[in-house]
Design a protein around this motif. Structure first.
Motif, PDB file in Angstrom:
ATOM      1  N   ASP A 161      -3.799 -11.321  -7.377  1.00  0.00           N
ATOM      2  CA  ASP A 161      -4.061 -11.749  -8.739  1.00  0.00           C
ATOM      3  C   ASP A 161      -3.178 -10.917  -9.664  1.00  0.00           C
ATOM      4  N   TRP A 162      -2.076 -11.532 -10.150  1.00  0.00           N
ATOM      5  CA  TRP A 162      -1.095 -10.740 -10.907  1.00  0.00           C
ATOM      6  C   TRP A 162      -1.502 -10.498 -12.346  1.00  0.00           C
ATOM      7  N   ILE A 191      -4.238  -3.130  -5.979  1.00  0.00           N
ATOM      8  CA  ILE A 191      -3.609  -4.450  -6.112  1.00  0.00           C
ATOM      9  C   ILE A 191      -4.233  -5.438  -5.123  1.00  0.00           C
ATOM     10  N   LEU A 192      -4.453  -4.973  -3.887  1.00  0.00           N
ATOM     11  CA  LEU A 192      -4.931  -5.862  -2.843  1.00  0.00           C
ATOM     12  C   LEU A 192      -6.468  -5.926  -2.798  1.00  0.00           C
ATOM     13  N   GLY A 193      -7.130  -5.260  -3.765  1.00  0.00           N
ATOM     14  CA  GLY A 193      -8.584  -5.309  -3.840  1.00  0.00           C
ATOM     15  C   GLY A 193      -9.281  -4.647  -2.672  1.00  0.00           C
ATOM     16  N   LYS A 194      -8.704  -3.561  -2.169  1.00  0.00           N
ATOM     17  CA  LYS A 194      -9.286  -2.839  -1.037  1.00  0.00           C
ATOM     18  C   LYS A 194     -10.255  -1.787  -1.543  1.00  0.00           C
ATOM     19  N   HIS A 195     -11.309  -1.609  -0.806  1.00  0.00           N
ATOM     20  CA  HIS A 195     -12.214  -0.522  -1.114  1.00  0.00           C
ATOM     21  C   HIS A 195     -11.619   0.758  -0.531  1.00  0.00           C
ATOM     22  N   ASP A 196     -11.571   1.829  -1.328  1.00  0.00           N
ATOM     23  CA  ASP A 196     -11.011   3.089  -0.830  1.00  0.00           C
ATOM     24  C   ASP A 196     -12.119   3.969  -0.284  1.00  0.00           C
ATOM     25  N   ILE A 204       2.003  -5.210   6.191  1.00  0.00           N
ATOM     26  CA  ILE A 204       3.439  -5.440   5.990  1.00  0.00           C
ATOM     27  C   ILE A 204       3.822  -5.193   4.531  1.00  0.00           C
ATOM     28  N   TYR A 205       2.899  -5.493   3.616  1.00  0.00           N
ATOM     29  CA  TYR A 205       3.158  -5.164   2.208  1.00  0.00           C
ATOM     30  C   TYR A 205       3.355  -3.659   2.048  1.00  0.00           C
ATOM     31  N   ILE A 255       8.303 -11.058   1.137  1.00  0.00           N
ATOM     32  CA  ILE A 255       7.673 -12.012   2.059  1.00  0.00           C
ATOM     33  C   ILE A 255       6.185 -11.704   2.169  1.00  0.00           C
ATOM     34  N   ALA A 256       5.850 -10.409   2.274  1.00  0.00           N
ATOM     35  CA  ALA A 256       4.450 -10.013   2.352  1.00  0.00           C
ATOM     36  C   ALA A 256       3.702 -10.519   1.112  1.00  0.00           C
ATOM     37  N   ILE A 257       4.308 -10.307  -0.064  1.00  0.00           N
ATOM     38  CA  ILE A 257       3.657 -10.750  -1.308  1.00  0.00           C
ATOM     39  C   ILE A 257       3.406 -12.253  -1.276  1.00  0.00           C
ATOM     40  N   SER A 258       4.375 -13.015  -0.743  1.00  0.00           N
ATOM     41  CA  SER A 258       4.234 -14.468  -0.744  1.00  0.00           C
ATOM     42  C   SER A 258       3.096 -14.925   0.171  1.00  0.00           C
TER      43      SER A 258
END
Lengths: 334, 267
Positions: B139-140, B223-228, B63-64, B131-134
């Protein structure tokens, strides 16, 4: 070098188009980008003319004669194919924005005012667009509102104004940045007699009081006669007459046509005894066309003569059409 | 530049005031836009009622992505609103009026009819995004903040460019480039899922040709710490603004080309 008092100068101005078929869709667009097929049309062919500052010139011709193509080159919208063009010493297509500050334009069938807003808001926006300082703008507005009698109109949304009111607001909009040259295209179109006369009075005032050069294109020969001293006639891309309106008028006379629909069926032979200056040019069933010279004979006189002799269902008086003027210019030359 | 911006704002203001004279229709339109676009999120919830993660991404992460695309597109669409008038402007010769004013033509067209109902999508996009961010634990850090803002703005610029490109097609064809909707509205549909779920050719199109995937996927993954799994270098995430700027300048060249064509043909 252009003459210091020269507002418009063209020499050998020509424009030909490669008219390409508009295609549909993005692939059509891509093909149009690379294709060269199409026919060349010479819209303007070697037009040379020079208009001094302060002149009021009629520019006329039949549809498709090259009028609007010429105007588009003078306003910088179109780039000429060849020849020279200068407006107030500026080559319009090279310095379109500088040229824009020198010219104003009114297109009778379109509006440059914001349709849903009152004119005053359009004026403020145009002030920003043309970089007129705020205090200066208010001063000019006061002047224009006074000149065109707009005080009761400027707070009403444009869509609620009558055609004539709209045209007055339109003229004010075109003059806000004090253009040196004003292009008018059919400014009286659709107006009734009173409206036309009002607009003409205002146009005269702009030209005489401010010395604004005006180029008027119109189908309405009455407009040209009422306003212009000089008329330029273009046909098939070439100028076929450039001289005083009087000399043009001598060419086409002051002919009008009275169209009569008789009430009692088909018109008889030897339709009526007509006063001097009037001749029947055509009869079709109950409809009769009578051409008359308005200098010799007034329309009411002729109508009266017809009415005393026949029962009439309907009457219309038609002005000579520009196509007819062009035809007569040619026949005079040959 | 400042002058152009002032005029743009004045024009936008005028078109807002124009539409306010039809207040009821504006409210209805904006509201229906909000509803319709609001429904776009529903499929995401449906998908995630059947599975836990999609290519390693959770529901709120997806959703983000969607919010990022929708919000960016809404900004781009609102800014370039006037482009939707291009077919009419060219057809009716109204473009001539634009050309005889001493202001850049693009500025005049972009601002001329900014549609208020776009606020509906703007609100929806912003809502989905925030909303997705919330719901996410981001980690900003400064780097993440930069990536979030730059990917949103780059997205807005990219979508704006696409709308301009679509308007520019009017110089060559009679219709506005409906085809571009595949990239604008379609782009939002595409980029709401991690691009790894698509076939390579489709991925290629949305990463390299119309890089809406590029500017949303890579920064979001960081940002979301995903492995690409695609193995792009890490700095790809930071390239969003550069890519958007390049794309925009390309589109502006096409616009100028179109203008030149109009000046020589008048149609």
């Amino acid at each position: 070098m252009s003459h210091p008092n020269c507002a418009i100068r063209c020499e050998g101005l020509s424009k030909s188009f490669r008219v390409m078929r508009h295609r549909s869709g993005i692939f059509g667009a891509l093909r149009a980008l690379f294709s060269t097929e199409g026919a060349d049309v010479e819209a303007v062919r070697g037009v040379s003319l020079s208009i001094d500052e302060g002149e009021f010139v009629g520019y006329l011709g039949p549809n498709g004669a090259g009028k609007s193509t010429t105007i588009k080159m003078l306003t910088g919208i179109l780039t000429p194919s060849s020849g020279l063009v200068e407006v107030c010493g500026i080559v319009p297509h090279e310095k379109r924005r500088e040229n824009a500050a020198n010219i104003g334009a009114v297109f009778g069938q379109r509006t440059q005012l914001w349709w849903d807003l009152p004119p005053i808001e359009s004026y403020r926006l145009l002030g920003k667009i043309y970089r007129v300082a705020r205090s200066e703008l208010e001063a000019r507005l006061a002047e224009l509102i006074d000149l065109f009698e707009l005080s009761s109109l400027i707070e009403t949304p444009v869509r609620k104004l009558s055609l004539g009111e709209k045209m007055r607001c339109e003229l004010a909009a075109a003059l806000l940045h004090r253009p040196r040259v004003l292009f008018l295209d059919e400014p009286t179109i659709g107006l009734d007699a009173v409206g036309k006369e009002q607009v003409r009075t205002h146009l005269r005032a702009i030209n005489q009081e401010r010395g604004t050069t005006v180029v008027l294109t119109s189908h309405d020969l009455d407009d040209i006669e009422a306003l212009c001293r000089r008329a330029i006639v273009i046909d098939e891309g070439q100028i076929i007459h450039d001289g005083t309106v009087d000399s043009l008028r001598r060419t086409f006379g002051h002919h009008r046509t009275l169209v009569v629909d008789l009430a009692g069926g088909a018109a008889p032979d030897g339709f009526a005894t007509l006063p001097n200056g009037a001749t029947v040019t055509q009869i079709e069933g109950a409809r009769v066309w009578i051409e008359f010279d308005a200098d010799q004979l007034s329309a009411p006189q002729l109508i009266q003569a017809v009415l005393t002799q026949h029962d009439v269902h309907d009457l219309t008086v038609r002005e000579i059409a520009i196509e007819e003027v062009v035809r007569r210019i040619y026949s005079n030359k040959s | 530049m400042v002058q152009a911006l002032r005029i743009y704002c004045a024009l936008v203001g005028a078109s807002f005031r124009s539409q306010m004279s039809y207040r009821r229709s504006f409210v209805l339109e904006a509201f229906s836009k909000l509803l319709i676009t609001g429904l776009e999120v529903v499929p995401i919830f449906i998908v995630f009622s059947h599975i836990e993660t999609l290519a390693g991404w959770t529901q709120w992460e997806v959703i983000y992505l969607y919010g990022l695309a929708s919000f960016g597109m809404a900004i781009g669409e609102t800014i370039t609103s006037g482009m939707k008038d291009m077919p009419a402007l060219v057809r009716d010769g109204e473009l001539d009026r634009v050309l005889i004013r001493p202001v850049n033509s693009l500025v005049q067209i972009l601002g001329r009819t900014t549609r208020l109902h776009h606020l509906g999508r703007l609100a929806q996009g912003a809502a989905a995004y925030f909303i997705a961010i919330s719901f996410l634990n981001v980690d900003w850090t400064a780097a993440h903040l930069f990536l979030a803002v730059s990917s949103l703005l780059a997205g807005a610029v990219l979508y704006a460019s696409l709308f301009i490109a679509s308007g520019a097609t009017c110089f060559w064809t009679t219709e506005s480039g409906e085809t571009f909707n595949a990239f604008t509205y379609g782009g939002v549909d595409m980029t709401q899922y991690p691009i790894t779920v698509y076939r390579p050719w489709l991925r290629f199109v949305f990463v390299f040709i119309v890089p809406v995937g590029f500017v949303s996927y890579f920064p979001s993954a960081v940002i979301l710490g995903k492995h690409d799994p695609l193995g792009f270098p890490v700095f790809s995430a930071y390239l969003a603004p550069v890519i958007a700027a390049l794309f925009l300048s390309g589109v502006l060249c096409v616009w100028k080309l179109g203008m030149r064509r109009y000046e020589s043909t008048g149609s």
